[in-house]
Design a protein around this motif. Structure first.
Motif, PDB file in Angstrom:
ATOM      1  N   THR A   1       0.836  -1.204   0.000  1.00 42.19           N
ATOM      2  CA  THR A   1       0.000   0.000   0.000  1.00 42.19           C
ATOM      3  C   THR A   1       0.869   1.251   0.000  1.00 42.19           C
ATOM      4  O   THR A   1       2.062   1.200   0.331  1.00 42.19           O
ATOM      5  N   THR A   2       0.250   2.361  -0.343  1.00 35.81           N
ATOM      6  CA  THR A   2       0.957   3.648  -0.347  1.00 35.81           C
ATOM      7  C   THR A   2       0.181   4.661   0.489  1.00 35.81           C
ATOM      8  O   THR A   2      -1.016   4.489   0.750  1.00 35.81           O
ATOM      9  N   GLY A   3       0.872   5.713   0.897  1.00 37.73           N
ATOM     10  CA  GLY A   3       0.239   6.764   1.683  1.00 37.73           C
ATOM     11  C   GLY A   3       1.156   7.956   1.803  1.00 37.73           C
ATOM     12  O   GLY A   3       2.334   7.900   1.420  1.00 37.73           O
ATOM     13  N   ARG A   4       0.628   9.041   2.347  1.00 38.16           N
ATOM     14  CA  ARG A   4       1.443  10.244   2.493  1.00 38.16           C
ATOM     15  C   ARG A   4       2.570  10.051   3.501  1.00 38.16           C
ATOM     16  O   ARG A   4       3.539  10.794   3.515  1.00 38.16           O
ATOM     17  N   SER A   5       2.418   9.041   4.350  1.00 40.89           N
ATOM     18  CA  SER A   5       3.473   8.690   5.303  1.00 40.89           C
ATOM     19  C   SER A   5       3.481   7.177   5.466  1.00 40.89           C
ATOM     20  O   SER A   5       2.540   6.487   5.048  1.00 40.89           O
ATOM     21  N   VAL A   6       4.546   6.665   6.087  1.00 36.47           N
ATOM     22  CA  VAL A   6       4.639   5.222   6.320  1.00 36.47           C
ATOM     23  C   VAL A   6       3.496   4.757   7.219  1.00 36.47           C
ATOM     24  O   VAL A   6       2.862   3.730   6.965  1.00 36.47           O
ATOM     25  N   ASP A   7       3.205   5.533   8.266  1.00 39.77           N
ATOM     26  CA  ASP A   7       2.132   5.166   9.194  1.00 39.77           C
ATOM     27  C   ASP A   7       0.780   5.088   8.491  1.00 39.77           C
ATOM     28  O   ASP A   7      -0.022   4.182   8.750  1.00 39.77           O
ATOM     29  N   GLU A   8       0.536   6.039   7.602  1.00 38.47           N
ATOM     30  CA  GLU A   8      -0.736   6.052   6.872  1.00 38.47           C
ATOM     31  C   GLU A   8      -0.841   4.830   5.961  1.00 38.47           C
ATOM     32  O   GLU A   8      -1.904   4.204   5.855  1.00 38.47           O
ATOM     33  N   ALA A   9       0.265   4.480   5.309  1.00 37.69           N
ATOM     34  CA  ALA A   9       0.272   3.314   4.423  1.00 37.69           C
ATOM     35  C   ALA A   9       0.061   2.025   5.214  1.00 37.69           C
ATOM     36  O   ALA A   9      -0.653   1.117   4.782  1.00 37.69           O
ATOM     37  N   VAL A  10       0.681   1.950   6.401  1.00 40.01           N
ATOM     38  CA  VAL A  10       0.525   0.764   7.254  1.00 40.01           C
ATOM     39  C   VAL A  10      -0.917   0.629   7.726  1.00 40.01           C
ATOM     40  O   VAL A  10      -1.491  -0.468   7.727  1.00 40.01           O
ATOM     41  N   GLU A  11      -1.519   1.740   8.148  1.00 42.45           N
ATOM     42  CA  GLU A  11      -2.910   1.712   8.606  1.00 42.45           C
ATOM     43  C   GLU A  11      -3.839   1.210   7.509  1.00 42.45           C
ATOM     44  O   GLU A  11      -4.764   0.429   7.753  1.00 42.45           O
ATOM     45  N   ASP A  12      -3.584   1.665   6.280  1.00 44.51           N
ATOM     46  CA  ASP A  12      -4.394   1.227   5.146  1.00 44.51           C
ATOM     47  C   ASP A  12      -4.245  -0.278   4.922  1.00 44.51           C
ATOM     48  O   ASP A  12      -5.221  -0.993   4.662  1.00 44.51           O
ATOM     49  N   ALA A  13      -3.009  -0.770   5.070  1.00 39.84           N
ATOM     50  CA  ALA A  13      -2.746  -2.203   4.881  1.00 39.84           C
ATOM     51  C   ALA A  13      -3.431  -3.039   5.957  1.00 39.84           C
ATOM     52  O   ALA A  13      -3.987  -4.106   5.673  1.00 39.84           O
ATOM     53  N   LEU A  14      -3.400  -2.556   7.200  1.00 41.19           N
ATOM     54  CA  LEU A  14      -4.030  -3.287   8.305  1.00 41.19           C
ATOM     55  C   LEU A  14      -5.535  -3.420   8.092  1.00 41.19           C
ATOM     56  O   LEU A  14      -6.132  -4.457   8.407  1.00 41.19           O
TER      57      LEU A  14
END
Length: 302
Positions: free
Chosen positions: A6-19
């Motif tokens: 997944t991708t996101g504006r930050s690593v945390d945002e991308a991780v949250e999307d993946a979860l």
């Protein structure tokens, strides 16, 4: 689905999307950062963060896959079964005197039901423990000469390696034998070995159970196997004793029974032992496995 990218504006945002996509918690996954986020310059060259989030491998699933035969064998041994059969038994015909003289003797059959009583399931691990407790000390000393410690060490190391190698965990083993007790201690980074221990030691118990079956297949006399990891069992015992004392004090303070979380038989025994001489309370277990738990109650005089 074992992983997502997944991708996101930050690593945390991308991780949250993946979860959200995997429907898992953060402690149940591993995160690999493929690309850090970049703001660029004046809006040019801006890049989103990219991560690969994978589901952690379940050690118990690996155990079942590697040692499926042992699991299936024990499952068939411990399952309850009921076997009912019907036999047709010919009863001895009764005749009157006139009938006895006749050549045409009537034949009477009576159907009799024969019921085989249900065979209760056998908890192999419990049976093995009971055998240890009732074993005569002299017999243990005599049987000790039959124990091939080198062979047990080789079997144990091979078994542990099959489990930890797929997980890419660095470890060492310390294997000793005291009379008929084989102690297998898995040493290494405690954080890495957390997956080997499992929640409240459940995975460690599974490893111990299967290794016990394998070792005893190669031994003429019974061997009790204890598998530990970096002193976990002693730490868990101390935690349970502390929990027992706090629960007893809470029961005395509130004047009401206090229930503990469900535990296995070994951990319940630790709680019972810790509170057997605790003034003002007594303990008992209630419920059915695997949800059987301890209740701490106040004695009547208190």
């Amino acid at each position: 689905m074992n992983y997502v990218i997944t991708t996101g504006r930050s690593v945390d945002e991308a991780v949250e999307d993946a979860l959200k996509k995997l429907k898992l918690k953060k402690e149940d996954v591993t995160v690999e950062v493929l690309q850090e986020a970049s703001k660029g310059f004046l809006g040019f060259g801006q890049k989103d963060a990219a991560v690969k989030v994978s589901k952690k491998e379940d050690t118990e699933d690996i155990l079942k896959e590697i040692f499926s035969e042992e699991f299936e064998s024990e499952k068939s041994k411990s399952s309850k079964f009921e076997n009912k059969t019907r036999n047709k038994v010919k009863s001895e015909p009764k005749f009157s005197k006139s009938e006895e003289l006749s050549n045409d003797k009537p034949e009477v059959t009576e159907e009799v039901k024969v019921e085989v009583h249900e065979v209760k399931s056998c908890d192999t691990s419990k049976a093995l423990d009971e055998k240890v407790e009732t074993e005569d000390s002299e017999n243990i000393e005599e049987a000790e000469a039959n124990f091939d410690i080198e062979k047990f060490t080789e079997i144990s190391n091979e078994f542990i390696d099959k489990i930890l190698k797929p997980l890419e965990i660095k470890y060492d083993t310390d294997i000793t034998m005291d009379k008929n007790v084989l102690n297998v201690n898995i040493l290494g980074n405690e954080k890495d070995l957390g997956i080997v221990i499992g929640k409240r030691g459940t995975t460690l118990d599974s490893i111990q159970y299967i290794l016990s079956l394998i070792i005893n297949k190669h031994s003429d006399s019974f061997v009790r196997v204890i598998v530990d990891s970096s002193g976990y069992r002693e730490k868990r015992k101390n935690t349970l004793i502390s929990l027992a004392e706090k629960t007893a004090n809470r029961a005395l303070r509130t004047g009401r029974p206090a229930k503990l979380e469900p535990m296995n038989a070994h951990e319940r025994k630790i709680i019972h032992e810790a509170l057997k001489d605790f003034e003002g309370v007594f303990t008992h277990s209630e419920g059915q496995e695997p949800n059987r738990r301890i209740v701490v109650q106040i004695k009547k005089e208190y």
